[in-house]
Write a protein that holds these residues in place. Structure first.
Motif, PDB file in Angstrom:
ATOM      1  N   THR A  58       0.849  -1.182   0.000  1.00 48.78           N
ATOM      2  CA  THR A  58       0.000   0.000   0.000  1.00 48.78           C
ATOM      3  C   THR A  58       0.886   1.234   0.000  1.00 48.78           C
ATOM      4  O   THR A  58       1.940   1.246   0.638  1.00 48.78           O
ATOM      5  N   TYR A  59       0.445   2.251  -0.716  1.00 49.29           N
ATOM      6  CA  TYR A  59       1.200   3.507  -0.784  1.00 49.29           C
ATOM      7  C   TYR A  59       0.207   4.650  -0.897  1.00 49.29           C
ATOM      8  O   TYR A  59      -0.774   4.543  -1.637  1.00 49.29           O
ATOM      9  N   THR A  60       0.466   5.739  -0.184  1.00 49.29           N
ATOM     10  CA  THR A  60      -0.349   6.945  -0.299  1.00 49.29           C
ATOM     11  C   THR A  60       0.534   8.069  -0.810  1.00 49.29           C
ATOM     12  O   THR A  60       1.602   8.349  -0.246  1.00 49.29           O
ATOM     13  N   THR A  61       0.088   8.698  -1.883  1.00 45.33           N
ATOM     14  CA  THR A  61       0.845   9.774  -2.513  1.00 45.33           C
ATOM     15  C   THR A  61       0.708  11.074  -1.731  1.00 45.33           C
ATOM     16  O   THR A  61      -0.179  11.217  -0.885  1.00 45.33           O
ATOM     17  N   ALA A  62       1.556  12.035  -2.043  1.00 43.34           N
ATOM     18  CA  ALA A  62       1.478  13.356  -1.423  1.00 43.34           C
ATOM     19  C   ALA A  62       0.137  14.016  -1.718  1.00 43.34           C
ATOM     20  O   ALA A  62      -0.365  14.795  -0.908  1.00 43.34           O
ATOM     21  N   SER A  63      -0.471  13.696  -2.865  1.00 43.90           N
ATOM     22  CA  SER A  63      -1.768  14.287  -3.221  1.00 43.90           C
ATOM     23  C   SER A  63      -2.947  13.525  -2.618  1.00 43.90           C
ATOM     24  O   SER A  63      -4.094  13.905  -2.818  1.00 43.90           O
ATOM     25  N   GLY A  64      -2.669  12.434  -1.889  1.00 37.98           N
ATOM     26  CA  GLY A  64      -3.726  11.728  -1.180  1.00 37.98           C
ATOM     27  C   GLY A  64      -4.322  10.522  -1.874  1.00 37.98           C
ATOM     28  O   GLY A  64      -5.275   9.938  -1.381  1.00 37.98           O
ATOM     29  N   ILE A  65      -3.767  10.105  -2.999  1.00 42.08           N
ATOM     30  CA  ILE A  65      -4.219   8.884  -3.664  1.00 42.08           C
ATOM     31  C   ILE A  65      -3.603   7.696  -2.932  1.00 42.08           C
ATOM     32  O   ILE A  65      -2.396   7.673  -2.690  1.00 42.08           O
ATOM     33  N   THR A  66      -4.427   6.725  -2.572  1.00 39.59           N
ATOM     34  CA  THR A  66      -3.917   5.511  -1.932  1.00 39.59           C
ATOM     35  C   THR A  66      -4.102   4.340  -2.879  1.00 39.59           C
ATOM     36  O   THR A  66      -5.190   4.130  -3.405  1.00 39.59           O
ATOM     37  N   ILE A  67      -3.018   3.609  -3.107  1.00 42.02           N
ATOM     38  CA  ILE A  67      -3.091   2.394  -3.909  1.00 42.02           C
ATOM     39  C   ILE A  67      -2.810   1.201  -3.018  1.00 42.02           C
ATOM     40  O   ILE A  67      -2.020   1.289  -2.080  1.00 42.02           O
ATOM     41  N   THR A  68      -3.453   0.095  -3.325  1.00 40.38           N
ATOM     42  CA  THR A  68      -3.168  -1.186  -2.675  1.00 40.38           C
ATOM     43  C   THR A  68      -3.076  -2.228  -3.772  1.00 40.38           C
ATOM     44  O   THR A  68      -4.035  -2.423  -4.529  1.00 40.38           O
ATOM     45  N   VAL A  69      -1.928  -2.859  -3.893  1.00 40.24           N
ATOM     46  CA  VAL A  69      -1.706  -3.873  -4.922  1.00 40.24           C
ATOM     47  C   VAL A  69      -2.507  -5.116  -4.549  1.00 40.24           C
ATOM     48  O   VAL A  69      -2.387  -5.636  -3.442  1.00 40.24           O
ATOM     49  N   THR A  70      -3.346  -5.594  -5.491  1.00 37.07           N
ATOM     50  CA  THR A  70      -4.175  -6.768  -5.216  1.00 37.07           C
ATOM     51  C   THR A  70      -3.659  -8.024  -5.905  1.00 37.07           C
ATOM     52  O   THR A  70      -3.900  -9.126  -5.424  1.00 37.07           O
ATOM     53  N   SER A  71      -2.975  -7.882  -7.028  1.00 31.53           N
ATOM     54  CA  SER A  71      -2.357  -9.041  -7.677  1.00 31.53           C
ATOM     55  C   SER A  71      -1.275  -8.571  -8.633  1.00 31.53           C
ATOM     56  O   SER A  71      -1.349  -7.478  -9.193  1.00 31.53           O
ATOM     57  N   VAL A  72      -0.269  -9.425  -8.799  1.00 31.80           N
ATOM     58  CA  VAL A  72       0.862  -9.108  -9.680  1.00 31.80           C
ATOM     59  C   VAL A  72       1.303 -10.360 -10.400  1.00 31.80           C
ATOM     60  O   VAL A  72       1.509 -11.402  -9.781  1.00 31.80           O
ATOM     61  N   THR A  73       1.451 -10.263 -11.705  1.00 32.53           N
ATOM     62  CA  THR A  73       2.174 -11.240 -12.493  1.00 32.53           C
ATOM     63  C   THR A  73       3.269 -10.426 -13.171  1.00 32.53           C
ATOM     64  O   THR A  73       3.009  -9.687 -14.128  1.00 32.53           O
ATOM     65  N   VAL A  75       5.992  -8.521 -15.125  1.00 28.43           N
ATOM     66  CA  VAL A  75       6.216  -8.286 -16.547  1.00 28.43           C
ATOM     67  C   VAL A  75       4.974  -8.642 -17.374  1.00 28.43           C
ATOM     68  O   VAL A  75       5.044  -8.814 -18.581  1.00 28.43           O
ATOM     69  N   LYS A  76       3.816  -8.729 -16.735  1.00 29.75           N
ATOM     70  CA  LYS A  76       2.582  -8.994 -17.475  1.00 29.75           C
ATOM     71  C   LYS A  76       1.447  -8.086 -17.033  1.00 29.75           C
ATOM     72  O   LYS A  76       0.911  -7.335 -17.832  1.00 29.75           O
ATOM     73  N   VAL A  77       1.044  -8.207 -15.767  1.00 26.81           N
ATOM     74  CA  VAL A  77      -0.133  -7.463 -15.311  1.00 26.81           C
ATOM     75  C   VAL A  77      -0.053  -7.197 -13.809  1.00 26.81           C
ATOM     76  O   VAL A  77       0.456  -8.022 -13.045  1.00 26.81           O
ATOM     77  N   ILE A  78      -0.546  -6.032 -13.428  1.00 21.17           N
ATOM     78  CA  ILE A  78      -0.685  -5.694 -12.020  1.00 21.17           C
ATOM     79  C   ILE A  78      -2.062  -5.077 -11.845  1.00 21.17           C
ATOM     80  O   ILE A  78      -2.527  -4.308 -12.694  1.00 21.17           O
ATOM     81  N   ARG A  79      -2.728  -5.478 -10.786  1.00 24.55           N
ATOM     82  CA  ARG A  79      -4.038  -4.912 -10.446  1.00 24.55           C
ATOM     83  C   ARG A  79      -3.921  -4.261  -9.076  1.00 24.55           C
ATOM     84  O   ARG A  79      -3.241  -4.793  -8.195  1.00 24.55           O
ATOM     85  N   MET A  80      -4.585  -3.132  -8.935  1.00 25.72           N
ATOM     86  CA  MET A  80      -4.550  -2.433  -7.656  1.00 25.72           C
ATOM     87  C   MET A  80      -5.830  -1.668  -7.417  1.00 25.72           C
ATOM     88  O   MET A  80      -6.531  -1.308  -8.366  1.00 25.72           O
ATOM     89  N   LYS A  81      -6.124  -1.457  -6.156  1.00 29.73           N
ATOM     90  CA  LYS A  81      -7.191  -0.561  -5.762  1.00 29.73           C
ATOM     91  C   LYS A  81      -6.613   0.846  -5.797  1.00 29.73           C
ATOM     92  O   LYS A  81      -5.467   1.066  -5.385  1.00 29.73           O
ATOM     93  N   TRP A  82      -7.394   1.784  -6.305  1.00 31.84           N
ATOM     94  CA  TRP A  82      -6.959   3.169  -6.470  1.00 31.84           C
ATOM     95  C   TRP A  82      -8.017   4.040  -5.807  1.00 31.84           C
ATOM     96  O   TRP A  82      -9.152   4.085  -6.266  1.00 31.84           O
ATOM     97  N   GLN A  83      -7.660   4.690  -4.730  1.00 31.30           N
ATOM     98  CA  GLN A  83      -8.643   5.487  -4.013  1.00 31.30           C
ATOM     99  C   GLN A  83      -8.199   6.938  -3.924  1.00 31.30           C
ATOM    100  O   GLN A  83      -7.170   7.258  -3.339  1.00 31.30           O
ATOM    101  N   GLN A  84      -9.000   7.789  -4.563  1.00 31.36           N
ATOM    102  CA  GLN A  84      -8.745   9.225  -4.526  1.00 31.36           C
ATOM    103  C   GLN A  84      -9.078   9.744  -3.128  1.00 31.36           C
ATOM    104  O   GLN A  84     -10.015   9.261  -2.485  1.00 31.36           O
ATOM    105  N   GLN A  85      -8.342  10.727  -2.661  1.00 22.00           N
ATOM    106  CA  GLN A  85      -8.621  11.335  -1.369  1.00 22.00           C
ATOM    107  C   GLN A  85     -10.056  11.867  -1.363  1.00 22.00           C
ATOM    108  O   GLN A  85     -10.499  12.495  -2.332  1.00 22.00           O
TER     109      GLN A  85
END
Length: 140
Positions: A58-73, A75-85
């Motif tokens: 999980t990472y929260t940007t200086a602008s308040g966007i929080t991402i949480t990685v939900t799955s990773v393959t 060099v192919k695909v990454i899925r994440m939750k993206w929540q705007q402040q």
């Protein structure tokens, strides 16, 4: 408000969504590295971001966007939750790296957006990232 089944960007299964993609003269490995390292990482996430992009990171940007990685393959695909402040719910972002002969397509697919306005804003946001990758290639 109800939307016709033919309303661009609105689906019954994922709500509002958008997708942009572009093909670059990069290997899939180079495309993946470009996406998840600076300076491109600073354009789409945060210039201070240092995240491994592993499941549950999980990472929260200086602008308040929080991402949480939900799955990773890798060099192919990454899925994440993206929540705007200030948003009560997270959207879902999928970034794909797709081999295309001697090039690679980078694809951003963002679903569960709050409405047409957010759909257009995110389309502009991800297109700007693709433009930056293209500019980086021209300068190298």
């Amino acid at each position: 408000m109800t939307y016709d089944k033919n309303t661009l960007g609105h689906t019954t299964s994922q709500g509002w969504e958008m997708g942009v993609r572009r093909t670059f003269a990069l290997t899939p490995e180079a495309a993946w590295e470009t996406l998840f390292t600076q300076p491109i990482l600073g354009i789409w996430l945060d210039k201070a971001a240092h995240i491994a992009f592993q499941k549950n990171d999980t990472y929260t940007t200086a602008s308040g966007i929080t991402i949480t990685v939900t799955s990773v393959t890798t060099v192919k695909v990454i899925r994440m939750k993206w929540q705007q402040q200030g948003q009560p719910n997270a959207s879902t972002l999928q970034i794909r790296v797709i081999p295309a002969k001697d090039k690679t397509t980078i694809s951003f697919h963002h679903e569960w957006l709050t409405g047409q306005a957010e759909r257009e804003a995110m389309k502009t946001y991800w297109t700007r990232v693709l433009d930056a990758i293209g500019q980086t290639q021209k300068n190298s």
